[in-house]
Design an enzyme around this catalytic site. Structure first.
Site, short mmCIF file in Angstrom:
data_model
loop_
_atom_site.label_atom_id
_atom_site.label_comp_id
_atom_site.label_asym_id
_atom_site.label_seq_id
_atom_site.Cartn_x
_atom_site.Cartn_y
_atom_site.Cartn_z
N HIS A 17 -11.14 -11.52 12.94
CA HIS A 17 -12.42 -11.06 12.39
C HIS A 17 -13.56 -11.95 12.86
O HIS A 17 -14.62 -11.46 13.25
CB HIS A 17 -12.40 -11.10 10.85
N LYS A 41 -6.25 0.25 -1.85
CA LYS A 41 -5.45 -0.92 -1.48
C LYS A 41 -5.45 -1.92 -2.62
O LYS A 41 -6.47 -2.17 -3.24
CB LYS A 41 -6.03 -1.61 -0.24
N ARG A 90 -7.82 -2.89 17.40
CA ARG A 90 -6.66 -3.63 17.88
C ARG A 90 -5.75 -2.78 18.73
O ARG A 90 -5.16 -3.25 19.68
CB ARG A 90 -5.86 -4.18 16.70
N SER A 128 -5.05 -8.41 8.38
CA SER A 128 -4.96 -9.14 7.12
C SER A 128 -3.61 -8.91 6.46
O SER A 128 -2.99 -9.84 5.95
CB SER A 128 -6.09 -8.70 6.18
#
Length: 158
Positions: A17, A41, A90, A128
């Protein structure tokens, strides 16, 4: 002044990040690092812990502001006068999700563009959630996150 918003759950903030953030500062004069909580989440860290680690991680970046907002990211952009949303990619799986998100944002606010930064090859596996899983499995993740995140893990007994 070119302003952008970099939203995410940052649970926790990772070196990936921060790498995207540093690169975005080469394009934008000011970036708002926005804690955007996804109600779907469940987090490892509390909102307060995330904000604290985010602020600590960017304390040497004067053009970065750490914020929290519960509404739509495009509404926060309007509030702070930002015309761009920063997102990191990503893998191909990220692209599909981000493509849908970009379309929804364009529908809600056609004057706000999304800007994508590809993750560097050394960090393209880092998310994460993967950092949290590795940490829970006893793996040393200190090379993947800023030291303030490790300190927060330790305070939580993780």
């Amino acid at each position: 002044m070119r302003k952008a918003v970099y939203p995410g759950s940052f649970d926790p903030i990772t070196n990936g990040h921060l790498e995207v953030l540093r690169r975005s500062l080469e394009v934008f004069d000011e970036v708002h690092l926005l804690l955007a909580v996804n109600p779907k989440k469940s987090g490892t860290f509390t909102i307060e812990e995330r904000l604290e680690t985010m602020k600590e991680a960017v304390k040497d970046m004067p053009n970065v502001h750490v914020d929290y907002y519960e509404g739509l990211t495009v509404e926060f952009c309007k509030k702070v006068g930002a015309k761009h949303i920063i997102r990191g990619l990503r893998a191909v799986t990220d692209f599909e999700y981000e493509f849908q998100l970009a379309a929804a944002n364009e529908f809600a606010a056609p004057d706000i563009d999304m800007v994508f930064f590809m993750a560097r090859k050394d960090e393209n596996f880092v998310s994460s959630s993967s950092v949290n899983e590795l940490r829970k499995g006893g793996v040393d993740v200190s090379s993947l996150v800023p030291s303030c995140v490790i300190e927060t893990y330790e305070k939580k007994g993780m």
